[in-house]
Design a protein around this motif. Structure first.
Motif, PDB file in Angstrom:
ATOM      1  N   ARG A 134      -8.190  -8.400   8.079  1.00  0.00           N
ATOM      2  CA  ARG A 134      -8.160  -6.938   8.037  1.00  0.00           C
ATOM      3  C   ARG A 134      -7.747  -6.382   9.397  1.00  0.00           C
ATOM      4  O   ARG A 134      -7.942  -7.015  10.429  1.00  0.00           O
ATOM      5  N   VAL A 135      -7.217  -5.160   9.389  1.00  0.00           N
ATOM      6  CA  VAL A 135      -6.728  -4.499  10.600  1.00  0.00           C
ATOM      7  C   VAL A 135      -7.774  -3.499  11.098  1.00  0.00           C
ATOM      8  O   VAL A 135      -8.245  -2.651  10.339  1.00  0.00           O
ATOM      9  N   VAL A 136      -8.108  -3.605  12.381  1.00  0.00           N
ATOM     10  CA  VAL A 136      -9.015  -2.649  13.018  1.00  0.00           C
ATOM     11  C   VAL A 136      -8.216  -1.454  13.521  1.00  0.00           C
ATOM     12  O   VAL A 136      -7.190  -1.618  14.192  1.00  0.00           O
ATOM     13  N   ALA A 137      -8.689  -0.258  13.204  1.00  0.00           N
ATOM     14  CA  ALA A 137      -8.135   0.974  13.769  1.00  0.00           C
ATOM     15  C   ALA A 137      -9.091   1.463  14.840  1.00  0.00           C
ATOM     16  O   ALA A 137     -10.243   1.790  14.551  1.00  0.00           O
ATOM     17  N   ASP A 138      -8.631   1.478  16.086  1.00  0.00           N
ATOM     18  CA  ASP A 138      -9.423   1.964  17.212  1.00  0.00           C
ATOM     19  C   ASP A 138      -8.773   3.253  17.704  1.00  0.00           C
ATOM     20  O   ASP A 138      -7.655   3.227  18.224  1.00  0.00           O
ATOM     21  N   THR A 139      -9.473   4.372  17.560  1.00  0.00           N
ATOM     22  CA  THR A 139      -8.841   5.658  17.846  1.00  0.00           C
ATOM     23  C   THR A 139      -8.397   5.777  19.295  1.00  0.00           C
ATOM     24  O   THR A 139      -7.302   6.270  19.582  1.00  0.00           O
TER      25      THR A 139
END
Length: 275
Positions: A162-167
Protein backbone atom coordinates in the motif's frame (compact mmCIF):
# COMPACT_ATOMS: atom_id res chain seq x y z
CA UNK A 1 -15.98 4.55 5.71
CA UNK A 2 -15.30 4.98 9.41
CA UNK A 3 -14.42 8.23 11.12
CA UNK A 4 -11.06 6.65 11.86
CA UNK A 5 -8.35 5.87 14.37
CA UNK A 6 -5.94 8.54 15.65
CA UNK A 7 -2.36 7.29 15.97
CA UNK A 8 0.98 9.01 16.67
CA UNK A 9 4.46 8.37 15.25
CA UNK A 10 6.66 7.42 18.22
CA UNK A 11 9.90 8.81 16.80
CA UNK A 12 8.32 12.24 16.52
CA UNK A 13 7.65 12.23 20.29
CA UNK A 14 10.90 10.74 21.65
CA UNK A 15 13.56 8.33 20.37
CA UNK A 16 13.09 6.12 23.44
CA UNK A 17 10.09 3.87 22.88
CA UNK A 18 8.90 3.78 26.50
CA UNK A 19 9.16 7.55 26.93
CA UNK A 20 7.26 8.14 23.72
CA UNK A 21 4.51 5.67 24.58
CA UNK A 22 3.96 7.32 27.96
CA UNK A 23 3.65 10.67 26.17
CA UNK A 24 1.23 9.32 23.59
CA UNK A 25 -1.01 7.78 26.24
CA UNK A 26 -0.96 11.03 28.24
CA UNK A 27 -2.02 12.93 25.11
CA UNK A 28 -5.19 10.87 24.87
CA UNK A 29 -4.73 8.10 22.31
CA UNK A 30 -3.68 4.45 22.52
CA UNK A 31 -2.58 4.00 18.92
CA UNK A 32 1.07 4.34 17.97
CA UNK A 33 3.44 3.56 15.14
CA UNK A 34 6.90 2.48 16.32
CA UNK A 35 10.30 2.81 14.66
CA UNK A 36 12.55 -0.24 14.98
CA UNK A 37 15.51 2.03 15.80
CA UNK A 38 19.17 1.21 15.31
CA UNK A 39 22.37 3.25 14.87
CA UNK A 40 21.49 6.92 14.54
CA UNK A 41 17.82 6.15 15.09
CA UNK A 42 17.51 5.38 18.80
CA UNK A 43 17.13 2.20 20.88
CA UNK A 44 16.49 -1.04 19.02
CA UNK A 45 12.94 -2.37 19.19
CA UNK A 46 13.10 -6.10 19.94
CA UNK A 47 10.62 -8.73 21.07
CA UNK A 48 11.01 -7.95 24.78
CA UNK A 49 10.58 -4.19 24.36
CA UNK A 50 7.62 -4.56 22.02
CA UNK A 51 5.88 -6.94 24.42
CA UNK A 52 6.49 -4.53 27.30
CA UNK A 53 5.05 -1.59 25.34
CA UNK A 54 1.93 -3.55 24.51
CA UNK A 55 1.47 -4.30 28.22
CA UNK A 56 1.44 -0.55 28.84
CA UNK A 57 -1.81 -0.42 26.90
CA UNK A 58 -0.89 0.86 23.44
CA UNK A 59 -2.09 -0.55 20.16
CA UNK A 60 0.80 -0.80 17.69
CA UNK A 61 -0.59 -0.11 14.23
CA UNK A 62 2.69 -0.42 12.31
CA UNK A 63 6.44 -0.84 12.62
CA UNK A 64 8.54 1.67 10.68
CA UNK A 65 12.06 1.04 9.39
CA UNK A 66 13.34 4.60 9.21
CA UNK A 67 16.94 3.36 9.15
CA UNK A 68 16.24 2.34 5.55
CA UNK A 69 16.69 6.02 4.69
CA UNK A 70 20.27 5.77 6.01
CA UNK A 71 21.24 2.35 4.67
CA UNK A 72 19.53 2.62 1.28
CA UNK A 73 17.03 0.10 -0.04
CA UNK A 74 19.00 -0.15 -3.26
CA UNK A 75 22.48 0.28 -4.64
CA UNK A 76 23.42 0.21 -8.32
CA UNK A 77 19.92 -0.88 -9.21
CA UNK A 78 19.87 -3.83 -6.82
CA UNK A 79 18.37 -4.35 -3.35
CA UNK A 80 20.88 -3.65 -0.58
CA UNK A 81 21.39 -6.89 1.39
CA UNK A 82 21.87 -5.21 4.79
CA UNK A 83 18.70 -3.16 4.40
CA UNK A 84 16.69 -6.07 3.05
CA UNK A 85 17.76 -8.22 6.00
CA UNK A 86 16.60 -5.47 8.40
CA UNK A 87 13.26 -5.20 6.64
CA UNK A 88 12.66 -8.95 6.66
CA UNK A 89 13.60 -9.12 10.34
CA UNK A 90 11.05 -6.35 11.01
CA UNK A 91 8.41 -8.28 9.10
CA UNK A 92 9.11 -11.25 11.37
CA UNK A 93 8.87 -9.05 14.47
CA UNK A 94 5.53 -7.66 13.30
CA UNK A 95 4.12 -11.11 12.62
CA UNK A 96 5.19 -12.47 16.00
CA UNK A 97 3.38 -9.66 17.82
CA UNK A 98 0.29 -9.31 15.64
CA UNK A 99 1.26 -5.91 14.20
CA UNK A 100 -0.64 -5.44 10.97
CA UNK A 101 1.79 -3.34 8.90
CA UNK A 102 5.46 -2.58 8.21
CA UNK A 103 6.33 0.88 6.91
CA UNK A 104 9.16 1.08 4.35
CA UNK A 105 10.23 4.69 3.61
CA UNK A 106 12.06 5.70 0.43
CA UNK A 107 13.89 8.95 1.16
CA UNK A 108 17.52 10.08 1.12
CA UNK A 109 19.64 6.94 0.51
CA UNK A 110 16.48 5.05 -0.46
CA UNK A 111 15.00 7.72 -2.75
CA UNK A 112 13.43 6.52 -5.98
CA UNK A 113 15.14 8.64 -8.61
CA UNK A 114 15.21 6.52 -11.78
CA UNK A 115 14.03 3.24 -13.30
CA UNK A 116 16.73 1.07 -11.66
CA UNK A 117 15.97 2.43 -8.18
CA UNK A 118 12.25 2.00 -8.83
CA UNK A 119 12.68 -1.61 -9.95
CA UNK A 120 14.93 -2.43 -6.99
CA UNK A 121 12.42 -0.86 -4.60
CA UNK A 122 9.60 -2.89 -6.12
CA UNK A 123 11.69 -6.04 -5.63
CA UNK A 124 12.31 -5.17 -1.97
CA UNK A 125 8.63 -4.49 -1.35
CA UNK A 126 7.67 -7.74 -3.07
CA UNK A 127 10.13 -9.69 -0.90
CA UNK A 128 8.67 -8.13 2.24
CA UNK A 129 5.14 -8.85 1.08
CA UNK A 130 6.02 -12.46 0.34
CA UNK A 131 7.55 -12.87 3.79
CA UNK A 132 4.66 -11.10 5.49
CA UNK A 133 1.86 -13.16 4.01
CA UNK A 134 -1.76 -12.23 3.51
CA UNK A 135 -2.29 -10.62 6.94
CA UNK A 136 0.54 -8.06 6.86
CA UNK A 137 0.48 -4.82 4.88
CA UNK A 138 3.74 -3.46 3.46
CA UNK A 139 3.56 0.34 3.33
CA UNK A 140 5.70 2.32 0.89
CA UNK A 141 6.30 6.06 1.14
CA UNK A 142 8.24 8.30 -1.24
CA UNK A 143 8.03 11.57 -3.15
CA UNK A 144 6.67 9.89 -6.29
CA UNK A 145 3.53 11.40 -7.75
CA UNK A 146 0.32 9.44 -7.43
CA UNK A 147 0.47 7.80 -10.86
CA UNK A 148 4.05 6.59 -10.31
CA UNK A 149 3.22 5.42 -6.79
CA UNK A 150 0.33 3.35 -8.14
CA UNK A 151 2.63 1.96 -10.83
CA UNK A 152 5.21 1.03 -8.18
CA UNK A 153 2.61 -1.01 -6.29
CA UNK A 154 1.56 -2.69 -9.53
CA UNK A 155 5.20 -3.58 -10.26
CA UNK A 156 5.47 -5.50 -6.98
CA UNK A 157 2.75 -7.90 -8.04
CA UNK A 158 1.70 -8.06 -4.38
CA UNK A 159 -1.82 -7.34 -3.18
CA UNK A 160 -0.64 -6.35 0.32
CA UNK A 161 1.56 -3.39 -0.71
CA UNK A 162 0.00 0.00 0.00
CA UNK A 163 1.02 3.63 -0.59
CA UNK A 164 1.43 6.04 2.34
CA UNK A 165 0.22 9.60 1.80
CA UNK A 166 2.15 12.01 4.03
CA UNK A 167 0.74 15.52 3.75
CA UNK A 168 3.91 17.31 4.83
CA UNK A 169 6.31 15.35 2.64
CA UNK A 170 4.02 15.66 -0.37
CA UNK A 171 3.60 19.41 0.08
CA UNK A 172 7.36 19.82 0.47
CA UNK A 173 7.79 17.90 -2.81
CA UNK A 174 5.36 20.22 -4.57
CA UNK A 175 2.53 17.70 -4.74
CA UNK A 176 -1.15 18.06 -3.87
CA UNK A 177 -1.62 15.59 -0.99
CA UNK A 178 -5.39 15.56 -1.22
CA UNK A 179 -5.39 14.71 -4.94
CA UNK A 180 -2.74 12.09 -4.12
CA UNK A 181 -5.03 10.54 -1.51
CA UNK A 182 -7.97 10.52 -3.92
CA UNK A 183 -5.98 8.86 -6.72
CA UNK A 184 -4.42 6.16 -4.56
CA UNK A 185 -7.75 5.47 -2.86
CA UNK A 186 -9.48 5.17 -6.23
CA UNK A 187 -6.91 2.55 -7.30
CA UNK A 188 -7.31 0.62 -4.05
CA UNK A 189 -3.68 1.09 -2.96
CA UNK A 190 -3.94 3.76 -0.24
CA UNK A 191 -2.52 2.80 3.15
CA UNK A 192 -5.05 2.65 6.01
CA UNK A 193 -3.63 5.78 7.67
CA UNK A 194 -2.94 9.16 6.10
CA UNK A 195 0.11 10.75 7.74
CA UNK A 196 -0.87 14.23 8.87
CA UNK A 197 2.04 16.63 9.09
CA UNK A 198 2.56 20.28 8.20
CA UNK A 199 5.16 21.24 5.56
CA UNK A 200 8.55 22.45 6.72
CA UNK A 201 7.87 26.13 6.01
CA UNK A 202 5.11 26.43 8.64
CA UNK A 203 6.08 28.50 11.68
CA UNK A 204 6.08 26.76 15.06
CA UNK A 205 3.22 28.90 16.38
CA UNK A 206 1.08 28.04 13.34
CA UNK A 207 1.47 24.25 13.41
CA UNK A 208 -1.65 23.46 15.45
CA UNK A 209 -3.95 25.62 13.31
CA UNK A 210 -2.49 24.29 10.06
CA UNK A 211 -2.88 20.73 11.31
CA UNK A 212 -6.57 21.32 11.99
CA UNK A 213 -6.96 22.59 8.42
CA UNK A 214 -5.23 19.52 7.00
CA UNK A 215 -7.32 17.18 9.15
CA UNK A 216 -10.47 18.73 7.72
CA UNK A 217 -9.23 18.12 4.16
CA UNK A 218 -7.95 14.54 4.26
CA UNK A 219 -11.39 12.96 4.35
CA UNK A 220 -12.53 9.87 6.21
CA UNK A 221 -10.34 7.15 7.61
CA UNK A 222 -7.43 6.71 9.99
CA UNK A 223 -4.72 9.31 10.55
CA UNK A 224 -1.19 9.14 11.89
CA UNK A 225 -0.06 12.39 13.49
CA UNK A 226 3.55 13.09 12.56
CA UNK A 227 4.39 16.67 13.48
CA UNK A 228 7.52 17.25 15.56
CA UNK A 229 6.31 16.71 19.14
CA UNK A 230 9.75 16.35 20.75
CA UNK A 231 9.60 18.48 23.88
CA UNK A 232 6.11 19.67 22.86
CA UNK A 233 3.53 17.69 24.84
CA UNK A 234 1.18 20.67 24.50
CA UNK A 235 1.23 20.43 20.70
CA UNK A 236 0.82 16.67 20.81
CA UNK A 237 -2.24 16.94 23.06
CA UNK A 238 -3.71 19.69 20.86
CA UNK A 239 -3.24 17.66 17.67
CA UNK A 240 -4.69 14.50 19.22
CA UNK A 241 -7.71 16.47 20.46
CA UNK A 242 -8.20 18.06 17.04
CA UNK A 243 -8.01 14.68 15.32
CA UNK A 244 -10.56 13.18 17.71
CA UNK A 245 -12.82 16.22 17.28
CA UNK A 246 -12.70 15.52 13.53
CA UNK A 247 -13.53 11.86 14.13
CA UNK A 248 -16.42 12.75 16.43
CA UNK A 249 -17.79 15.26 13.93
CA UNK A 250 -17.72 12.62 11.22
CA UNK A 251 -19.46 10.08 13.44
CA UNK A 252 -22.19 12.65 14.14
CA UNK A 253 -22.44 13.33 10.42
CA UNK A 254 -22.75 9.64 9.59
CA UNK A 255 -25.36 9.15 12.32
CA UNK A 256 -27.24 12.27 11.24
CA UNK A 257 -27.47 10.99 7.69
CA UNK A 258 -29.73 8.18 8.92
CA UNK A 259 -32.20 10.56 10.58
CA UNK A 260 -35.32 11.95 8.94
CA UNK A 261 -34.88 15.57 7.72
CA UNK A 262 -36.90 17.30 10.51
CA UNK A 263 -34.91 15.54 13.25
CA UNK A 264 -31.66 16.32 11.48
CA UNK A 265 -32.53 20.03 11.34
CA UNK A 266 -33.34 20.07 15.06
CA UNK A 267 -30.15 18.35 16.18
CA UNK A 268 -27.60 20.33 14.14
CA UNK A 269 -27.72 23.60 16.17
CA UNK A 270 -27.50 21.67 19.45
CA UNK A 271 -24.41 19.73 18.30
CA UNK A 272 -22.74 22.92 17.13
CA UNK A 273 -23.45 24.72 20.41
CA UNK A 274 -22.04 21.85 22.49
CA UNK A 275 -18.68 22.10 20.76
Amino acid sequence: MSAGVVAVAQWRVAPDHREAVVGVLAAGTRHVQLDVGGPGRGPVLDDAVLAELCRLGVVVDALAVNRANDLGLHRDGRPTPECLDLLLATVGLARRHGVSAVHVPSFRASAIVDAPSRDATAEVLARCAGEGGADLLVLTESTLDAADAVALVSATGASTVRVVADTGNLLDAGRDPFAFVDTCRAHGVLAPSVHVKVPTDVRADEVAARTRTILAQVGDGDVLLENDYRGRPDLLAADVAAAYDRAAARRHSLAGATLDPPTLRRTRPTQGASR
